[in-house]
Design an enzyme around this catalytic site. Structure first.
Site, PDB file in Angstrom:
ATOM      1  N   SER A   1      -7.183   6.728   9.483  1.00  0.00           N
ATOM      2  CA  SER A   1      -6.009   5.940   9.880  1.00  0.00           C
ATOM      3  C   SER A   1      -4.991   6.873  10.508  1.00  0.00           C
ATOM      4  CB  SER A   1      -5.395   5.266   8.652  1.00  0.00           C
ATOM      5  OG  SER A   1      -4.054   4.924   8.932  1.00  0.00           O
TER       6      SER A   1
ATOM      7  N   HIS B   1      -8.888   3.728  12.750  1.00  0.00           N
ATOM      8  CA  HIS B   1      -8.128   2.659  12.102  1.00  0.00           C
ATOM      9  C   HIS B   1      -6.683   2.685  12.609  1.00  0.00           C
ATOM     10  CE1 HIS B   1      -7.528  -0.133   8.661  1.00  0.00           C
ATOM     11  NE2 HIS B   1      -6.324   0.434   8.567  1.00  0.00           N
TER      12      HIS B   1
ATOM     13  N   ASP C   1      -3.086   0.979  12.346  1.00  0.00           N
ATOM     14  CA  ASP C   1      -2.251   0.131  11.493  1.00  0.00           C
ATOM     15  C   ASP C   1      -1.057  -0.408  12.278  1.00  0.00           C
ATOM     16  OD1 ASP C   1      -3.434   0.238   8.804  1.00  0.00           O
ATOM     17  OD2 ASP C   1      -3.087   2.397   8.976  1.00  0.00           O
TER      18      ASP C   1
ATOM     19  N   MET D   1       2.203  -2.669  12.215  1.00  0.00           N
ATOM     20  CA  MET D   1       3.162  -3.243  11.243  1.00  0.00           C
ATOM     21  C   MET D   1       4.400  -3.742  11.984  1.00  0.00           C
ATOM     22  SD  MET D   1       3.034  -0.325   8.316  1.00  0.00           S
ATOM     23  CE  MET D   1       1.503   0.406   7.753  1.00  0.00           C
TER      24      MET D   1
ATOM     25  N   HIS E   1      -5.730  -3.056  12.315  1.00  0.00           N
ATOM     26  CA  HIS E   1      -5.376  -3.704  11.046  1.00  0.00           C
ATOM     27  C   HIS E   1      -3.999  -4.321  11.261  1.00  0.00           C
ATOM     28  CE1 HIS E   1      -4.305  -2.979   6.502  1.00  0.00           C
ATOM     29  NE2 HIS E   1      -4.326  -4.255   6.822  1.00  0.00           N
TER      30      HIS E   1
ATOM     31  N   MET F   1      -0.886  -6.005  10.342  1.00  0.00           N
ATOM     32  CA  MET F   1      -0.011  -6.356   9.212  1.00  0.00           C
ATOM     33  C   MET F   1       1.250  -6.964   9.800  1.00  0.00           C
ATOM     34  SD  MET F   1      -0.678  -2.947   6.944  1.00  0.00           S
ATOM     35  CE  MET F   1      -1.320  -2.055   8.345  1.00  0.00           C
TER      36      MET F   1
ATOM     37  N   MET G   1      -7.324  -4.221   0.319  1.00  0.00           N
ATOM     38  CA  MET G   1      -6.251  -3.231   0.202  1.00  0.00           C
ATOM     39  C   MET G   1      -6.305  -2.611  -1.190  1.00  0.00           C
ATOM     40  SD  MET G   1      -4.680  -3.025   3.095  1.00  0.00           S
ATOM     41  CE  MET G   1      -3.592  -1.755   2.485  1.00  0.00           C
TER      42      MET G   1
ATOM     43  N   GLY H   1       1.563   4.914   4.254  1.00  0.00           N
ATOM     44  CA  GLY H   1       0.462   5.817   3.949  1.00  0.00           C
ATOM     45  C   GLY H   1       0.788   6.623   2.703  1.00  0.00           C
TER      46      GLY H   1
ATOM     47  N   ASP I   1      -8.908   0.321   1.831  1.00  0.00           N
ATOM     48  CA  ASP I   1      -7.819   0.936   2.586  1.00  0.00           C
ATOM     49  C   ASP I   1      -6.646   1.256   1.658  1.00  0.00           C
ATOM     50  OD1 ASP I   1      -5.990   1.712   4.477  1.00  0.00           O
ATOM     51  OD2 ASP I   1      -5.854  -0.231   5.494  1.00  0.00           O
TER      52      ASP I   1
HETATM   53  C1  DX5 Z   1      -1.324   1.059   4.563  1.00  0.00           C
HETATM   54  C2  DX5 Z   1      -2.311   1.182   5.685  1.00  0.00           C
HETATM   55  C3  DX5 Z   1      -3.343   2.216   5.504  1.00  0.00           C
HETATM   56  C4  DX5 Z   1      -2.828   3.610   5.354  1.00  0.00           C
HETATM   57  C5  DX5 Z   1      -3.703   4.260   4.327  1.00  0.00           C
HETATM   58  O1  DX5 Z   1      -0.641  -0.133   4.659  1.00  0.00           O
HETATM   59  O2  DX5 Z   1      -2.981  -0.044   5.900  1.00  0.00           O
HETATM   60  O3  DX5 Z   1      -4.333   2.165   6.526  1.00  0.00           O
HETATM   61  O4  DX5 Z   1      -2.839   4.378   6.509  1.00  0.00           O
HETATM   62  O5  DX5 Z   1      -3.187   5.487   4.108  1.00  0.00           O
HETATM   63  P1  DX5 Z   1      -3.654   6.522   3.001  1.00  0.00           P
HETATM   64  O6  DX5 Z   1      -5.115   6.768   3.240  1.00  0.00           O
HETATM   65  O7  DX5 Z   1      -2.792   7.679   3.309  1.00  0.00           O
HETATM   66  O8  DX5 Z   1      -3.401   5.884   1.679  1.00  0.00           O
HETATM   67 ZN    ZN Z   2      -4.742  -0.032   7.260  1.00  0.00          ZN
END
Ligand code: DX5
Ligand code: ZN
Length: 236
Positions: A7, A31, A33, A35, A64, A66, A135, A142, A173
């Site tokens: 990610s 990946h 993300d 948001m 992904h 969100m 999740m 992260g 994830d």
């Molecule tokens: C969180 C994201 C993840 C995030 C995971 O909302 O969807 O993809 O990057 O990060 P790590 O691996 O650092 O927990």
């Molecule tokens: Zn993610």
């Protein structure tokens, strides 16, 4: 084989192209993300950034989403060059229609579930999905800690698929690192997203290779019916 999907949330956003190059040869997917500051309390990037990165990488891109109103974002992300689009089940009133709109663009469709969302929500949509993302942290940031309460959910989802003869990917994830990787693979995960464990490591390429090695060794043992936890119990 277990797939690793780094990610970029934990990458250096001032030089994303160079960051992606570090994992280009060893990652299975990338990946991304997205948001919106509404569905989750953070804002990242949109289709313009994905479109620019598309020209710089040959990895399959999984977005992904969100965001609230994901319906509005399928076409822009399809145009940006995504291979998989994953939407949160909590964000859509008309999930079946949303999945259709992803699939009719010849993009693979995934559905993500927050840690507290039950699997029964998937009952009637499951046969249409290429991927289910569970999740393992609350979405938005992260580098959070893995929530072990999701492990039974991974096992139950695997069982649901098996009983119904379905072959979707189970992606996890959040909080995936060298300690948690074994547990999620034993539970049935097939794609592992890793942010800080990859881009926070001194050598992201090595970090991906290490995660892959641990994941696939665990998978081999599971397939051979050797469960490390039960061995440990037997010995004690
Ligand atoms: C969180 C994201 C993840 C995030 C995971 O909302 O969807 O993809 O990057 O990060 P790590 O691996 O650092 O927990
Ligand atoms: Zn993610």
């Amino acid at each position: 084989m277990i797939k690793i999907s780094p990610s970029i949330l934990s990458a250096d956003f001032s030089c994303l192209h160079q960051e992606i190059r570090k994992v280009e040869k060893v990652a299975d997917l990338l990946h991304l993300d997205v948001m919106d500051g509404h569905f989750v309390p953070n804002i990242t990037f949109g289709p313009m950034v994905v479109k620019c990165l598309r020209k710089k990488s040959n990895l399959p891109f999984e977005v992904h989403l969100m965001v609230d109103n994901p319906e509005e974002w399928i076409e822009p992300f399809a145009q940006a060059g995504c291979d998989i689009i994953t939407v949160h089940i909590e964000t859509s009133y008309h999930l079946d229609r949303l999945i259709t709109s992803i699939k009719e663009r010849e993009i693979k469709a995934g559905v993500a579930l927050n840690p507290s969302t039950p699997l029964c929500e998937l009952e009637y949509i499951l046969p249409r999905l290429d991927l289910v993302l569970l999740m393992t942290v609350n979405p938005g940031f992260g580098a959070q800690s893995f929530l072990p309460g999701v492990l039974p959910k991974i096992r139950d989802l695997k069982e649901m698929g098996k009983k119904r003869g379905l072959s979707f990917e189970i992606e996890v994830d959040g909080g995936i690192n060298h300690d948690t990787v074994r547990k999620v693979v034993q539970a049935g995960a097939t794609i592992l997203v890793a942010g800080i464990a990859v881009f926070g490591a001194p050598d992201p390429q090595k970090a991906v290779l290490k995660l892959k090695e641990v994941a696939n060794t665990t998978l081999k043992k599971e397939t051979a019916g050797v469960n490390e936890d039960s061995i440990a119990k037997d010995r004690s």
